[in-house]
Design a protein around this motif. Structure first.
Motif, PDB file in Angstrom:
ATOM      1  N   LEU A   1       0.827  -1.211   0.000  1.00  0.00           N
ATOM      2  CA  LEU A   1       0.000   0.000   0.000  1.00  0.00           C
ATOM      3  C   LEU A   1       0.858   1.258   0.000  1.00  0.00           C
ATOM      4  O   LEU A   1       0.546   2.237  -0.689  1.00  0.00           O
ATOM      5  CB  LEU A   1      -0.932  -0.002   1.219  1.00  0.00           C
ATOM      6  CG  LEU A   1      -2.000  -1.100   1.235  1.00  0.00           C
ATOM      7  CD1 LEU A   1      -2.710  -1.123   2.585  1.00  0.00           C
ATOM      8  CD2 LEU A   1      -2.995  -0.915   0.100  1.00  0.00           C
ATOM      9  N   ILE A   2       1.948   1.229   0.765  1.00  0.00           N
ATOM     10  CA  ILE A   2       2.866   2.379   0.806  1.00  0.00           C
ATOM     11  C   ILE A   2       3.480   2.617  -0.563  1.00  0.00           C
ATOM     12  O   ILE A   2       3.468   3.740  -1.095  1.00  0.00           O
ATOM     13  CB  ILE A   2       3.974   2.157   1.860  1.00  0.00           C
ATOM     14  CG1 ILE A   2       3.407   2.304   3.267  1.00  0.00           C
ATOM     15  CG2 ILE A   2       5.134   3.145   1.653  1.00  0.00           C
ATOM     16  CD1 ILE A   2       4.387   1.924   4.370  1.00  0.00           C
ATOM     17  N   MET A   3       4.041   1.564  -1.159  1.00  0.00           N
ATOM     18  CA  MET A   3       4.759   1.715  -2.427  1.00  0.00           C
ATOM     19  C   MET A   3       3.820   2.126  -3.572  1.00  0.00           C
ATOM     20  O   MET A   3       4.203   2.915  -4.440  1.00  0.00           O
ATOM     21  CB  MET A   3       5.487   0.419  -2.773  1.00  0.00           C
ATOM     22  CG  MET A   3       6.544   0.033  -1.736  1.00  0.00           C
ATOM     23  SD  MET A   3       7.783   1.315  -1.458  1.00  0.00           S
ATOM     24  CE  MET A   3       9.260   0.457  -1.934  1.00  0.00           C
ATOM     25  N   LYS A   4       2.604   1.639  -3.518  1.00  0.00           N
ATOM     26  CA  LYS A   4       1.631   2.039  -4.532  1.00  0.00           C
ATOM     27  C   LYS A   4       1.313   3.525  -4.413  1.00  0.00           C
ATOM     28  O   LYS A   4       1.242   4.249  -5.416  1.00  0.00           O
ATOM     29  CB  LYS A   4       0.353   1.216  -4.382  1.00  0.00           C
ATOM     30  CG  LYS A   4      -0.712   1.545  -5.424  1.00  0.00           C
ATOM     31  CD  LYS A   4      -1.945   0.671  -5.236  1.00  0.00           C
ATOM     32  CE  LYS A   4      -3.006   1.005  -6.275  1.00  0.00           C
ATOM     33  NZ  LYS A   4      -4.238   0.177  -6.099  1.00  0.00           N
ATOM     34  N   GLU A   5       1.149   3.995  -3.183  1.00  0.00           N
ATOM     35  CA  GLU A   5       0.788   5.396  -2.962  1.00  0.00           C
ATOM     36  C   GLU A   5       1.922   6.347  -3.313  1.00  0.00           C
ATOM     37  O   GLU A   5       1.686   7.435  -3.843  1.00  0.00           O
ATOM     38  CB  GLU A   5       0.344   5.603  -1.501  1.00  0.00           C
ATOM     39  CG  GLU A   5      -0.077   7.015  -1.147  1.00  0.00           C
ATOM     40  CD  GLU A   5      -1.245   7.510  -1.996  1.00  0.00           C
ATOM     41  OE1 GLU A   5      -1.271   8.734  -2.275  1.00  0.00           O
ATOM     42  OE2 GLU A   5      -2.115   6.707  -2.394  1.00  0.00           O
ATOM     43  N   VAL A   6       3.174   5.955  -3.029  1.00  0.00           N
ATOM     44  CA  VAL A   6       4.297   6.864  -3.301  1.00  0.00           C
ATOM     45  C   VAL A   6       4.871   6.674  -4.700  1.00  0.00           C
ATOM     46  O   VAL A   6       5.739   7.442  -5.128  1.00  0.00           O
ATOM     47  CB  VAL A   6       5.414   6.717  -2.240  1.00  0.00           C
ATOM     48  CG1 VAL A   6       4.879   7.005  -0.853  1.00  0.00           C
ATOM     49  CG2 VAL A   6       6.092   5.347  -2.309  1.00  0.00           C
ATOM     50  N   GLY A   7       4.420   5.654  -5.405  1.00  0.00           N
ATOM     51  CA  GLY A   7       4.829   5.482  -6.792  1.00  0.00           C
ATOM     52  C   GLY A   7       6.164   4.802  -6.994  1.00  0.00           C
ATOM     53  O   GLY A   7       6.841   5.048  -7.998  1.00  0.00           O
ATOM     54  N   TYR A   8       6.531   3.915  -6.053  1.00  0.00           N
ATOM     55  CA  TYR A   8       7.776   3.148  -6.240  1.00  0.00           C
ATOM     56  C   TYR A   8       7.369   1.689  -6.470  1.00  0.00           C
ATOM     57  O   TYR A   8       6.796   1.046  -5.595  1.00  0.00           O
ATOM     58  CB  TYR A   8       8.686   3.262  -5.019  1.00  0.00           C
ATOM     59  CG  TYR A   8      10.135   2.955  -5.334  1.00  0.00           C
ATOM     60  CD1 TYR A   8      11.040   3.977  -5.561  1.00  0.00           C
ATOM     61  CD2 TYR A   8      10.592   1.637  -5.432  1.00  0.00           C
ATOM     62  CE1 TYR A   8      12.366   3.705  -5.871  1.00  0.00           C
ATOM     63  CE2 TYR A   8      11.914   1.358  -5.749  1.00  0.00           C
ATOM     64  CZ  TYR A   8      12.792   2.397  -5.960  1.00  0.00           C
ATOM     65  OH  TYR A   8      14.115   2.137  -6.280  1.00  0.00           O
TER      66      TYR A   8
END
Length: 374
Positions: free
Chosen positions: A290-297
């Motif tokens: 969820l973090i990586m999807k939101e920050v675009g990594y």
């Protein structure tokens, strides 16, 4: 009623301050909130507190009162915690003492151990030794992670166990040492005490006022911040391998919920230890996704814990030599849950689902992960 509060300019302490002032107002209590705080740069302790009471994130009920009215409830002792003098005795006599100040540092570096101990344990001992004969009750704000590396169900009592706790860093050890000292010292003196332990604190979730706000981004937010800025670079994203126990999770609890629970229970004599935690921990693999999807990594891989690990690129090296080395002990920990029966009976625990967690990260991203400095 008199209440002493330390750490009022901190992430949790500021929310506790707000809740105490709301308590005085809503229950028409003739109260005095004594804040032990210190000057910072050109700002006096009074300046810093007034900033917190007149900001865009101050609860509306307090803003409606205005600074002049709020200042009537407040007395400020402008000093370092380890320098509070006996001449303050008359001011604090008969007060509840809520010790929220602390130094959160998950570093595993040996050179930081002494500072972490001093800023948490040593100062707690000084305060309690100097002022135990004046106060009505001592309330210590610890951390649920002073339980250390655990499996299964974690109960509220950390001090009557048939095994020795295994701590992952100096911070966990210092906080546990502090609460052990508080419990033993207060029992010896016959002084009422409480040990209240929040898990990882996230932004506000109760109501719609300043939803998701938090004054400082720590722990999982730091991972999001690192990869948010890594994703902004014009170069191609390098693959980063995360060592994670796929069964474990991170227990996250909103800062406003923690503050409300503390102010709800500090006068209760039937609670000595309480973990202020979520019903269920967020699975780490899902949280990372969820973090990586939101920050675009997007270029990352989940791997098992590897004792011999060689960096394969610059981004991976930067991550593991900064926040990664401090977060890794938590990412590879065993799975555990907390018994929340007592806590939920005090105040219903908010549920942290995937959408809410994404919104927490999105709020931080949209605010460029900028901390509030007072």
């Amino acid at each position: 009623m008199k209440i002493i509060l330390t750490g009022a300019t901190g992430v949790l302490g500021s929310q506790i301050m707000y809740e105490i002032l709301e308590l005085f107002i809503k229950e028409s209590i003739d109260g005095k909130l004594i804040l032990i705080s210190r000057s910072k740069g050109k700002k006096t302790a009074l300046d810093r507190i007034n900033d917190l009471l007149s900001s865009s994130y101050t609860p509306q009920i307090l803003k409606d009162q205005g600074l002049e009215k709020l200042d009537q409830y407040i007395e400020i002792i402008d000093t370092d915690l380890d320098a509070v003098q006996e001449n303050f005795s008359s001011k604090i006599d008969g007060a509840y003492f809520i010790h929220s100040a602390g130094y959160v540092n998950l570093s595993t570096d040996e050179q930081h151990r002494e500072k972490i101990f001093d800023e948490n344990t040593k100062i707690t001992k000084v305060i309690l030794n100097n002022f135990h004969h004046l106060i009505k009750k001592f309330i210590y704000i610890g951390t649920a992670f002073s339980s250390g590396e655990r499996t299964g169900i974690v109960e509220n009592d950390f001090h009557n166990l048939d095994f020795v706790l295994k701590h992952r860093n100096a911070y966990e050890n210092a906080k546990f040492h502090s609460e052990s000292f508080v419990a033993q010292k207060c029992r010896d003196l016959g002084l009422p005490f409480q040990i209240l332990r929040p898990s990882v604190i996230c932004g506000k979730m109760l109501g719609n006022e300043n939803k998701y706000f938090i004054s400082k981004y720590m722990v999982f937010y730091l991972l999001a911040k690192f990869f948010h800025f890594a994703a902004q670079r014009k170069t191609e994203q390098e693959n980063v391998r995360f060592m994670i126990n796929e069964k474990t999770g991170l227990n996250i609890i909103p800062v406003d919920y923690v503050a409300k629970v503390i102010v709800s229970v500090f006068r209760r004599d039937d609670i000595q230890q309480l973990n202020i935690v979520s019903h269920k921990s967020l699975n780490l693999v899902k949280g990372l996704e969820l973090i990586m999807k939101e920050v675009g990594y997007t270029n990352y891989t989940i791997i098992e814990n590897a004792p011999h690990f060689e960096y394969q690129n610059t981004t991976e090296k930067l991550y593991y030599e900064s926040i990664g080395k401090h977060l890794k002990p938590y990412l590879v920990s065993s799975a555990k849950q907390f018994n929340t029966t007592l806590l939920n009976s005090i105040l219903e625990i908010p549920k942290l689902d995937d959408e809410t967690f994404t919104n927490l990260i999105r709020y931080a991203r949209l605010n460029n992960f900028k901390d509030v400095n007072v």
